[in-house]
Design an enzyme around this catalytic site. Structure first.
Site, short mmCIF file in Angstrom:
data_model
loop_
_atom_site.label_atom_id
_atom_site.label_comp_id
_atom_site.label_asym_id
_atom_site.label_seq_id
_atom_site.Cartn_x
_atom_site.Cartn_y
_atom_site.Cartn_z
N PRO A 10 0.79 -1.23 0.00
CA PRO A 10 0.00 0.00 0.00
C PRO A 10 0.82 1.28 0.00
O PRO A 10 1.87 1.36 0.63
CB PRO A 10 -0.83 -0.10 1.29
CG PRO A 10 -0.15 -1.11 2.12
CD PRO A 10 0.51 -2.08 1.17
N TYR A 23 11.14 8.77 1.09
CA TYR A 23 11.10 7.67 0.12
C TYR A 23 11.77 7.99 -1.22
O TYR A 23 11.89 7.11 -2.07
CB TYR A 23 9.64 7.26 -0.12
CG TYR A 23 8.97 6.74 1.15
CD1 TYR A 23 9.46 5.60 1.79
CD2 TYR A 23 7.89 7.40 1.72
CE1 TYR A 23 8.88 5.14 2.95
CE2 TYR A 23 7.29 6.93 2.89
CZ TYR A 23 7.80 5.81 3.49
OH TYR A 23 7.23 5.33 4.66
N ASN A 75 8.21 -5.50 -0.95
CA ASN A 75 8.09 -4.38 -0.02
C ASN A 75 6.63 -4.32 0.41
O ASN A 75 5.79 -3.79 -0.32
CB ASN A 75 8.51 -3.06 -0.67
CG ASN A 75 8.45 -1.90 0.32
OD1 ASN A 75 7.88 -2.04 1.42
ND2 ASN A 75 9.02 -0.77 -0.05
N HIS A 101 12.85 -2.38 1.84
CA HIS A 101 12.25 -1.12 2.25
C HIS A 101 13.11 0.01 1.74
O HIS A 101 14.35 -0.06 1.79
CB HIS A 101 12.17 -1.01 3.78
CG HIS A 101 11.32 -2.09 4.38
ND1 HIS A 101 9.95 -2.07 4.31
CD2 HIS A 101 11.66 -3.24 5.00
CE1 HIS A 101 9.49 -3.17 4.89
NE2 HIS A 101 10.50 -3.90 5.30
N SER A 103 13.12 3.11 3.06
CA SER A 103 13.66 3.73 4.27
C SER A 103 14.21 2.64 5.18
O SER A 103 14.06 1.44 4.89
CB SER A 103 12.55 4.50 4.99
OG SER A 103 11.56 3.61 5.49
N ARG A 112 7.27 0.87 13.58
CA ARG A 112 7.85 0.31 12.35
C ARG A 112 8.98 -0.68 12.64
O ARG A 112 9.57 -1.25 11.74
CB ARG A 112 8.38 1.43 11.45
CG ARG A 112 7.31 2.36 10.95
CD ARG A 112 7.87 3.37 9.95
NE ARG A 112 7.03 4.54 9.90
CZ ARG A 112 5.94 4.67 9.15
NH1 ARG A 112 5.57 3.68 8.34
NH2 ARG A 112 5.21 5.77 9.17
C1 DQA Z 1 8.26 1.16 3.81
C2 DQA Z 1 8.37 1.37 5.32
C3 DQA Z 1 7.03 1.17 6.00
O1 DQA Z 1 7.13 1.41 7.38
C4 DQA Z 1 6.00 2.12 5.42
O2 DQA Z 1 4.73 1.88 5.99
C5 DQA Z 1 5.93 2.08 3.94
C6 DQA Z 1 7.18 2.01 3.19
C7 DQA Z 1 9.59 1.51 3.09
O3 DQA Z 1 9.73 1.11 1.93
O4 DQA Z 1 10.45 2.19 3.64
O5 DQA Z 1 4.87 2.18 3.34
O6 DQA Z 1 7.99 -0.21 3.56
#
Ligand code: DQA
Length: 151
Positions: A10, A23, A75, A101, A103, A112
């Site tokens: 999402p 991002y 991801n 990810h 991030s 997270r």
């Molecule tokens: C993410 C990190 C997750 O915490 C966040 O909800 C995302 C992106 C990332 O690619 O850094 O939607 O997966």
């Protein structure tokens, strides 16, 4: 030719405009194109799929074995921190998976820090922005084509 499936969860369809300070500026389309090119260079074939819906991601994972997918690059977005159902889907199909990810979730909010995927992943790549997808593609492709990690 070995097949890779790149899955994004999402809000990742909004890459490019979504919190670019976290991002990056790349769109998902450009990330998918680069991933497909990198796969091709390594002798693999990559299909990409993004959904904001948990059940659609689950359905796509369920189809992976019959489609001959040898590796998932995933991801899961925010589902990383919430979805036992997606974790179970990955375990059910027994296709190896790399978690990606953009991030570094461990350097962010406490909610997270928990991932439902890291302990079932072959490896986790986080904190390197869009480049992380290319690293994951290369790693998966090397595994499938039997090349060592070091060259
Ligand atoms: C993410 C990190 C997750 O915490 C966040 O909800 C995302 C992106 C990332 O690619 O850094 O939607 O997966």
């Amino acid at each position: 030719m070995p097949r890779l499936l790149l899955l994004n969860g999402p809000n990742l369809n909004l890459l490019g405009t979504r919190e670019p300070g976290i991002y990056g500026a790349d769109t998902l389309q450009s990330i998918e194109q680069r991933a497909a090119k990198r796969a091709q260079q390594g002798g693999c074939e990559l299909t990409a799929f993004q959904s904001n819906a948990e059940h659609e991601l689950i359905a796509r994972i369920h189809r992976a074995p019959e489609e001959g997918v040898g590796f998932l690059i995933f991801n899961p977005g925010a589902f990383t921190h919430t979805s036992i159902a997606l974790r179970d889907a990955v375990l059910a199909v027994r296709v190896p998976m790399i978690e990606v990810h953009l991030s570094n979730p461990h350097a962010r909010e406490a909610f997270r820090h928990r991932s439902y995927f890291s302990d079932i992943a072959v490896g986790v790549i986080s904190g390197f922005g869009a480049f992380g997808y290319e690293v994951a593609v290369e790693a998966a492709c090397r595994r499938l084509t039997g090349q060592p990690h070091s060259s």
